[in-house]
Motif scaffolding. Structure first.
Motif, PDB file in Angstrom:
ATOM      1  N   MET A 174       0.915  -0.936  -0.335  1.00 37.42           N
ATOM      2  CA  MET A 174      -0.432  -0.265   0.025  1.00 37.42           C
ATOM      3  C   MET A 174       0.936   1.085  -0.100  1.00 37.42           C
ATOM      4  N   ILE A 175       0.475   2.326  -0.530  1.00 32.87           N
ATOM      5  CA  ILE A 175       1.809   3.629  -1.322  1.00 32.87           C
ATOM      6  C   ILE A 175       0.931   4.466  -0.069  1.00 32.87           C
ATOM      7  N   THR A 176       1.444   5.085   0.913  1.00 32.24           N
ATOM      8  CA  THR A 176       1.671   6.178   1.579  1.00 32.24           C
ATOM      9  C   THR A 176       2.337   6.821   1.014  1.00 32.24           C
ATOM     10  N   LEU A 177       1.708   8.651   1.028  1.00 37.94           N
ATOM     11  CA  LEU A 177       2.062  10.099   0.929  1.00 37.94           C
ATOM     12  C   LEU A 177       1.909  10.470   1.967  1.00 37.94           C
ATOM     13  N   ARG A 178       3.523  11.581   1.955  1.00 38.58           N
ATOM     14  CA  ARG A 178       3.632  12.366   3.342  1.00 38.58           C
ATOM     15  C   ARG A 178       4.729  13.935   2.992  1.00 38.58           C
ATOM     16  N   ALA A 179       4.594  14.568   4.048  1.00 39.09           N
ATOM     17  CA  ALA A 179       6.144  15.442   3.394  1.00 39.09           C
ATOM     18  C   ALA A 179       6.990  15.089   3.880  1.00 39.09           C
ATOM     19  N   GLU A 180       8.288  15.212   3.334  1.00 35.14           N
ATOM     20  CA  GLU A 180       9.605  15.072   3.171  1.00 35.14           C
ATOM     21  C   GLU A 180      10.111  15.360   4.808  1.00 35.14           C
ATOM     22  N   PRO A 217      11.006  18.692  -9.639  1.00 30.90           N
ATOM     23  CA  PRO A 217      10.995  17.150 -10.431  1.00 30.90           C
ATOM     24  C   PRO A 217      10.147  16.465 -10.119  1.00 30.90           C
ATOM     25  N   VAL A 218       9.627  15.433 -10.672  1.00 33.11           N
ATOM     26  CA  VAL A 218       8.795  14.397 -10.208  1.00 33.11           C
ATOM     27  C   VAL A 218       9.499  12.754 -10.057  1.00 33.11           C
ATOM     28  N   GLN A 260       3.473   2.986 -12.614  1.00 36.26           N
ATOM     29  CA  GLN A 260       2.139   2.170 -11.103  1.00 36.26           C
ATOM     30  C   GLN A 260       1.406   3.309 -11.294  1.00 36.26           C
ATOM     31  N   GLY A 261       0.938   4.150 -11.441  1.00 35.39           N
ATOM     32  CA  GLY A 261       0.670   5.172 -11.106  1.00 35.39           C
ATOM     33  C   GLY A 261       0.998   5.944  -9.558  1.00 35.39           C
ATOM     34  N   ILE A 262       2.400   5.946  -9.420  1.00 37.67           N
ATOM     35  CA  ILE A 262       3.034   6.187  -7.842  1.00 37.67           C
ATOM     36  C   ILE A 262       3.139   8.044  -8.331  1.00 37.67           C
ATOM     37  N   GLY A 263       3.747   8.499  -9.317  1.00 36.72           N
ATOM     38  CA  GLY A 263       3.958   9.562 -10.128  1.00 36.72           C
ATOM     39  C   GLY A 263       2.113  10.644  -9.754  1.00 36.72           C
ATOM     40  N   ARG A 264       1.412   9.877 -10.747  1.00 35.50           N
ATOM     41  CA  ARG A 264       0.363   9.942 -10.355  1.00 35.50           C
ATOM     42  C   ARG A 264       0.234  10.833  -9.281  1.00 35.50           C
ATOM     43  N   GLN A 265      -0.332   9.761  -8.276  1.00 34.53           N
ATOM     44  CA  GLN A 265      -0.665   9.454  -6.774  1.00 34.53           C
ATOM     45  C   GLN A 265       0.229  11.377  -6.785  1.00 34.53           C
ATOM     46  N   LEU A 266       1.609  11.043  -6.305  1.00 30.38           N
ATOM     47  CA  LEU A 266       2.303  12.594  -6.327  1.00 30.38           C
ATOM     48  C   LEU A 266       1.923  13.575  -6.186  1.00 30.38           C
ATOM     49  N   ILE A 267       1.737  13.860  -7.790  1.00 28.77           N
ATOM     50  CA  ILE A 267       1.047  15.395  -8.740  1.00 28.77           C
ATOM     51  C   ILE A 267       0.114  15.502  -7.899  1.00 28.77           C
ATOM     52  N   THR A 268      -1.179  14.320  -7.918  1.00 28.88           N
ATOM     53  CA  THR A 268      -2.593  15.026  -7.958  1.00 28.88           C
ATOM     54  C   THR A 268      -2.326  15.141  -5.905  1.00 28.88           C
ATOM     55  N   SER A 269      -2.046  14.900  -5.643  1.00 28.40           N
ATOM     56  CA  SER A 269      -1.819  15.678  -4.094  1.00 28.40           C
ATOM     57  C   SER A 269      -1.097  16.617  -3.672  1.00 28.40           C
ATOM     58  N   GLU A 277      13.232  27.361  -0.372  1.00 25.44           N
ATOM     59  CA  GLU A 277      12.058  27.749  -1.805  1.00 25.44           C
ATOM     60  C   GLU A 277      11.736  26.364  -2.730  1.00 25.44           C
ATOM     61  N   LEU A 278      11.943  25.344  -1.084  1.00 25.02           N
ATOM     62  CA  LEU A 278      11.076  23.737  -1.476  1.00 25.02           C
ATOM     63  C   LEU A 278       9.509  23.641  -0.764  1.00 25.02           C
ATOM     64  N   THR A 279       8.237  24.530  -1.639  1.00 27.91           N
ATOM     65  CA  THR A 279       7.276  25.085  -0.684  1.00 27.91           C
ATOM     66  C   THR A 279       6.527  23.629  -0.419  1.00 27.91           C
ATOM     67  N   LEU A 280       6.295  22.322  -1.604  1.00 35.03           N
ATOM     68  CA  LEU A 280       6.240  21.247  -0.609  1.00 35.03           C
ATOM     69  C   LEU A 280       6.886  20.076  -1.255  1.00 35.03           C
ATOM     70  N   SER A 281       6.813  19.100  -0.831  1.00 28.47           N
ATOM     71  CA  SER A 281       8.283  18.019  -0.851  1.00 28.47           C
ATOM     72  C   SER A 281       7.437  16.642  -0.579  1.00 28.47           C
ATOM     73  N   LEU A 282       6.848  16.033  -1.075  1.00 24.80           N
ATOM     74  CA  LEU A 282       6.348  15.433  -0.615  1.00 24.80           C
ATOM     75  C   LEU A 282       6.900  13.774  -1.489  1.00 24.80           C
ATOM     76  N   VAL A 283       6.682  12.848  -0.448  1.00 30.94           N
ATOM     77  CA  VAL A 283       7.032  11.277  -0.916  1.00 30.94           C
ATOM     78  C   VAL A 283       6.324  10.493  -0.355  1.00 30.94           C
ATOM     79  N   ALA A 284       6.219   9.469  -1.635  1.00 31.38           N
ATOM     80  CA  ALA A 284       5.526   7.685  -1.238  1.00 31.38           C
ATOM     81  C   ALA A 284       6.389   6.897  -0.574  1.00 31.38           C
ATOM     82  N   LEU A 285       5.504   6.312   0.389  1.00 32.37           N
ATOM     83  CA  LEU A 285       6.333   4.979   0.922  1.00 32.37           C
ATOM     84  C   LEU A 285       6.039   3.839   0.696  1.00 32.37           C
ATOM     85  N   ASP A 286       5.905   2.502   0.640  1.00 36.31           N
ATOM     86  CA  ASP A 286       5.859   1.443   0.253  1.00 36.31           C
ATOM     87  C   ASP A 286       6.672   0.283   1.048  1.00 36.31           C
TER      88      ASP A 286
END
Length: 166
Positions: A1-7, A81-82, A91-100, A45-54
């Motif tokens: 299961m993929i989870t997203l959170r701030a770095e 960059p993404v 696998q849709g991980i980039g899509r999840q990161l961008i959408t979030s 200047e890194l306004t938003l930095s999200l990571v995807a975790l498995d």
């Protein structure tokens, strides 16, 4: 299961590794994507930095940073960059990161976001090109924007100097 959170600070080395691996051998890569993220972070200047975790392991990352627009429009950001670990791409991980990330920017009051990339890919998020908004000598179809509120700005776009990192 993929989870997203701030770095978090402990993620920095792994973000650098994932980003480097994701862009290795990519035709249009400058090879400096990890250095760009580091430079943006260092400059604040890194306004938003999200990571995807498995299972607690970082497998993807997305960065958003402020841009300037010749017209003076404010609260606009650049996506990128993404990156997604090569064995997890498609696998849709980039899509999840961008959408979030886009949803979070919108919630935080952003007026819009720009991206430099494949128009077929970024159209799925609502990005379109706008000939009134331009970036360097990049062909117009590869520089796109999404408007969250207000009118679409016009003029030349500049990214933070962190994008000049090597």
């Amino acid at each position: 299961m993929i989870t997203l959170r701030a770095e978090m600070p402990a993620d920095i080395d792994r973000i650098r590794e994932v980003t480097t691996a994701a862009f290795e051998g990519v035709e249009h890569s400058s090879g400096t994507e990890a250095a760009i993220i580091d430079a943006l972070r260092t400059a604040g200047e890194l306004t938003l930095s999200l990571v995807a975790l498995d299972n607690g392991e970082i497998i993807g990352h997305v960065a958003f940073s402020p841009i300037t627009i010749e017209s003076g429009a404010e609260e606009w950001f650049g996506l990128g960059p993404v990156s997604v670990r090569p064995d997890r791409q498609g696998q849709g991980i980039g899509r999840q990161l961008i959408t979030s990330g886009l949803a979070q920017l919108k919630t935080q009051g952003a007026n819009g976001c720009v991206v430099l990339g494949d128009p077929r890919y970024y159209a799925r998020f609502g990005f379109t090109n706008d000939l009134a908004l331009r970036y360097a000598d990049v062909p117009a179809e590869y520089f796109q924007r999404i408007v969250f509120k207000g009118a679409s700005p016009a003029g030349a776009v500049a990214y933070h100097t962190g994008f000049d990192a090597a």
